[in-house]
Write an enzyme that holds these catalytic residues in place. Structure first.
Site, PDB file in Angstrom:
ATOM      1  N   HIS A   1       0.812  -1.222   0.000  1.00  0.00           N
ATOM      2  CA  HIS A   1       0.000   0.000   0.000  1.00  0.00           C
ATOM      3  C   HIS A   1       0.840   1.264   0.000  1.00  0.00           C
ATOM      4  CE1 HIS A   1      -3.946  -1.960   1.031  1.00  0.00           C
ATOM      5  NE2 HIS A   1      -4.098  -1.261  -0.058  1.00  0.00           N
TER       6      HIS A   1
ATOM      7  N   CYS B   1       1.813  -1.419 -21.530  1.00  0.00           N
ATOM      8  CA  CYS B   1       0.909  -1.063 -20.432  1.00  0.00           C
ATOM      9  C   CYS B   1       1.444  -1.492 -19.074  1.00  0.00           C
ATOM     10  CB  CYS B   1      -0.488  -1.622 -20.664  1.00  0.00           C
ATOM     11  SG  CYS B   1      -0.540  -3.412 -20.651  1.00  0.00           S
TER      12      CYS B   1
ATOM     13  N   ARG C   1       7.188 -11.371  -8.862  1.00  0.00           N
ATOM     14  CA  ARG C   1       7.123  -9.906  -8.767  1.00  0.00           C
ATOM     15  C   ARG C   1       6.609  -9.415  -7.420  1.00  0.00           C
ATOM     16  NH1 ARG C   1       1.985  -8.587 -12.812  1.00  0.00           N
ATOM     17  NH2 ARG C   1       1.727  -6.668 -11.652  1.00  0.00           N
TER      18      ARG C   1
ATOM     19  N   GLU D   1       2.861 -11.027 -22.204  1.00  0.00           N
ATOM     20  CA  GLU D   1       3.364 -11.094 -20.829  1.00  0.00           C
ATOM     21  C   GLU D   1       4.193 -12.350 -20.630  1.00  0.00           C
ATOM     22  OE1 GLU D   1       0.162  -9.239 -17.996  1.00  0.00           O
ATOM     23  OE2 GLU D   1      -0.764 -10.873 -19.103  1.00  0.00           O
TER      24      GLU D   1
ATOM     25  N   ARG E   1      -8.154  -2.777 -15.935  1.00  0.00           N
ATOM     26  CA  ARG E   1      -8.011  -4.078 -15.256  1.00  0.00           C
ATOM     27  C   ARG E   1      -9.365  -4.503 -14.696  1.00  0.00           C
ATOM     28  NH1 ARG E   1      -2.652  -1.578 -13.558  1.00  0.00           N
ATOM     29  NH2 ARG E   1      -1.049  -3.133 -14.019  1.00  0.00           N
TER      30      ARG E   1
ATOM     31  N   ASN F   1       5.329  -5.839 -16.582  1.00  0.00           N
ATOM     32  CA  ASN F   1       5.468  -6.343 -15.203  1.00  0.00           C
ATOM     33  C   ASN F   1       5.603  -7.860 -15.230  1.00  0.00           C
ATOM     34  OD1 ASN F   1       4.815  -3.692 -14.658  1.00  0.00           O
ATOM     35  ND2 ASN F   1       2.688  -4.142 -14.139  1.00  0.00           N
ATOM     36  N   ASP F   2       4.647  -8.506 -15.889  1.00  0.00           N
ATOM     37  CA  ASP F   2       4.710  -9.963 -15.954  1.00  0.00           C
ATOM     38  C   ASP F   2       5.786 -10.440 -16.924  1.00  0.00           C
ATOM     39  OD1 ASP F   2       2.928 -11.089 -14.072  1.00  0.00           O
ATOM     40  OD2 ASP F   2       1.268 -10.232 -15.211  1.00  0.00           O
TER      41      ASP F   2
HETATM   42  C1  PEP Z   1       1.712  -6.346 -16.652  1.00  0.00           C
HETATM   43  O1  PEP Z   1       1.880  -7.522 -16.317  1.00  0.00           O
HETATM   44  O2  PEP Z   1       2.638  -5.600 -17.034  1.00  0.00           O
HETATM   45  C2  PEP Z   1       0.368  -5.758 -16.599  1.00  0.00           C
HETATM   46  C3  PEP Z   1       0.148  -4.560 -17.084  1.00  0.00           C
HETATM   47  O3  PEP Z   1      -0.614  -6.485 -15.981  1.00  0.00           O
HETATM   48  P1  PEP Z   1      -0.760  -6.599 -14.381  1.00  0.00           P
HETATM   49  O4  PEP Z   1       0.223  -5.659 -13.767  1.00  0.00           O
HETATM   50  O5  PEP Z   1      -2.160  -6.257 -14.068  1.00  0.00           O
HETATM   51  O6  PEP Z   1      -0.427  -8.039 -14.169  1.00  0.00           O
HETATM   52 MG    MG Z   2       0.145  -8.762 -16.061  1.00  0.00          MG
END
Ligand code: PEP
Ligand code: MG
Length: 547
Positions: A183, A481, A444, A410, A285, A433-434
């Site tokens: 948070h 994204c 992560r 991803e 999302r 991110n993924d």
């Molecule tokens: C990502 O994985 O980069 C992504 C945008 O999806 P999330 O962060 O919701 O897994």
């Molecule tokens: Mg993702």
């Protein structure tokens, strides 16, 4: 001396630190006076008072903080926890001790669950401290006050503390615990407070020590030189200027358009994103809408939410993602089996294919919303592995009536097959991110491997290049994204690798907009070439800066 951690956002802060006061001492193992009913009534009154206080703070704070504080208030009123406290009091344990033990046991359970749940454990600990403080008639532990601006150092921050930070006094945040999704991180990002989490040694700093908290490099410089302070202050001034620069459409110095879009998790955040200059939505999302649902949402429920979102963006692009359930975002109606490695399990499109009717309902709701609004709706699937899965999703979406259907990149296998995927998909959106978590094989959510979660790694950039090249060869858009798009220097490199749009948390739009305006496409490509040839994430960052 330097301390290292995980930076949240790109901010930098300079100033003396102040540490959060220590937590209340653990209540002793004492018994109550003998009247269990009276003891429980006192505790019940405190539970109610603390919940009321959290709700009032939420109302005062508004926005994202309000939701966080409402969730904390719900913890104080959780009937299971209250039952546990009551049972302990009935065996003679004092109210304070019963609260401490019941909450501690629940906290341990959350930590055992790992990921998103483990990060909520801090919130529970804070609620417990507030109740115990109320029972003792003392002030709840919280953020220190000072007449002079300061950088707050704490083990971790509870939502109740973060939400009400006096931003004229708190220049930045440094916490010893917490991951990139705790948070502290979420709220710091949405309020644009420079922050670093997971900083070992932070609590050993003495009050008044001057530091530079540099989120961009993940470094806390302790007792910096006058030159370093002047340099940091120049960066702070630059960022302030960027934040007030006129809002223009995303573009490079040579005029190449790079639309800047928003990542959203609720239609309620749309108005603010528009105000910050989002040219549309690059990632909605949908799973965030249904995290607490026990049953699959109906077509009507979903349609209402999607229509509300789309109505904020007439004539604009809105990319909605099908439910990404699993791993740290389990939805009980989609993920019902225990998995040892949920990030590698039945997540995203895999889970949706296993419950085909839920996928069809969601796409139907989206088609209905598409037909009743003026927005340009694009729909994509998460966690797609290859061209076969791409083909499945695109065909199903079109058969049900969607106009523009694509996939997220991803999973590294999808990037490796980028040429085949681009032929079949209307667009690709890269979830860095993924993509980083899977490429570097580092969870992560886990702070012990947070240093691997760095999208600057050339292995990640090489996969982005495969996707960018495939998009260019087929004329298909390639968006970004993941959080990487919110890092201005990396955003430039991603454009150089072939990204055609960038989507990010709205608070990051101004910085990225300003950075793009300073480079031409040719320069961005030169930076990308330099970063691709590096041997490490740090090397890529350095090479791009020099190119
Ligand atoms: C990502 O994985 O980069 C992504 C945008 O999806 P999330 O962060 O919701 O897994
Ligand atoms: Mg993702």
């Amino acid at each position: 001396m330097d301390l290292h951690g995980v930076g949240v956002g790109r901010g930098v802060a300079v100033g003396p630190i102040l540490r959060m006061p220590d937590a209340l001492p653990e209540p002793e193992k004492t018994s109550h006076a003998g009247d269990a009913a009276a003891e429980f009534a006192t505790v019940t009154a405190s539970l109610g008072a603390v919940a009321g206080d959290l709700l009032a703070r939420g109302e005062k704070a508004g926005g994202e903080a309000q939701g966080v504080l409402e969730a904390a208030a719900m913890m104080a009123q959780d009937p299971m926890l209250a039952d546990d406290v009551k049972a302990r009091i009935e065996t003679g344990t004092s109210g304070e001790r019963a609260v401490f033990e019941a909450f501690a046991q629940f906290q341990e359970m959350l930590i055992g669950m790992g990921g998103y749940m483990a990060e909520r454990a801090t919130d529970l600990g804070d609620v417990s401290q507030r109740i115990i403080a109320h029972l003792r008639g003392v002030a709840a532990p919280g953020v220190p006050t000072s007449d002079e601006p300061f950088i707050l150092v704490a083990p971790d921050l509870a939502p109740a503390d973060t939400a009400l930070l006096d931003l004229s006094k708190v220049l930045g945040l440094i916490t010893r615990d917490g991951g990139p999704t705790s948070h502290t991180a979420i709220l710091a990002r949405s309020k644009s407070i420079p922050a670093l989490v997971s900083v070992a040694g932070a609590l050993d700093l003495a009050d008044g020590t001057v530091v530079i908290a540099d989120a961009a490099s993940g470094t806390v410089h302790v007792d910096p030189s006058a030159d370093a302070i002047a340099d940091a202050q120049a960066r702070i001034a630059e960022r302030a200027a960027a934040a007030t620069a006129p809002i223009t459409d995303g573009a490079l110095a040579d005029g190449t358009k790079i639309p800047l879009l928003a990542n959203l998790g609720s239609p309620k955040d749309a108005a603010e994103a528009v105000a910050l200059g989002a040219e549309g939505v690059g990632l909605f999302r949908t799973e965030f809408l249904f995290l607490d649902s026990k049953t699959a949402p109906t077509v009507e429920d979903q349609q209402k939410q999607y229509t509300e979102l789309l109505s904020h963006f007439p004539g604009k692009k809105v990319v909605v993602r099908a439910l990404d359930a699993g791993a740290d975002k389990p939805l009980s109606f989609l993920n019902d089996a225990h998995e040892e490695n949920p990030a590698l399990g039945l997540r995203g499109l895999r889970a949706l294919r296993a419950k085909d009717e839920i996928l069809r309902d969601q796409l139907t709701a989206l088609v209905n919303s598409q037909n009743e609004t003026e927005a340009d709706l694009w729909v994509m699937a998460p966690m797609v592995s290859d061209s076969d899965e791409t083909d499945f999703f695109v065909k199903l979406g079109k058969e049900l009536g969607l106009t523009t259907v694509g996939v997220m990149a991803e999973v590294p296998s999808l990037a490796v097959m980028a040429d085949q995927v681009a032929e079949l998909s209307d667009f690709v959106s890269i979830g860095t991110n993924d993509l980083t978590q899977y490429t570097l094989a580092a969870d992560r959510m886990l702070s012990t491997v947070a240093s691997y979660q760095d999208p600057w790694h050339p292995a990640v950039l090489r996969l982005v290049k495969l996707l960018g090249d495939a998009g260019a060869a087929t004329g298909k858009p390639v968006g970004i994204c993941g959080e990487a798009a919110a890092d201005p220097q990396l955003a430039v490199v991603l454009v150089g690798l072939g990204a055609t749009t960038l989507s990010m948390t709205p608070a990051a739009l101004a910085d990225v907009r300003a950075e793009l305006l300073g480079v031409t496409l040719e320069q961005a490509r030169a930076k990308a070439v330099a970063a691709l040839a590096a041997h490490s994430a740090a090397g890529a960052r350095e090479a791009a800066a020099q190119a």
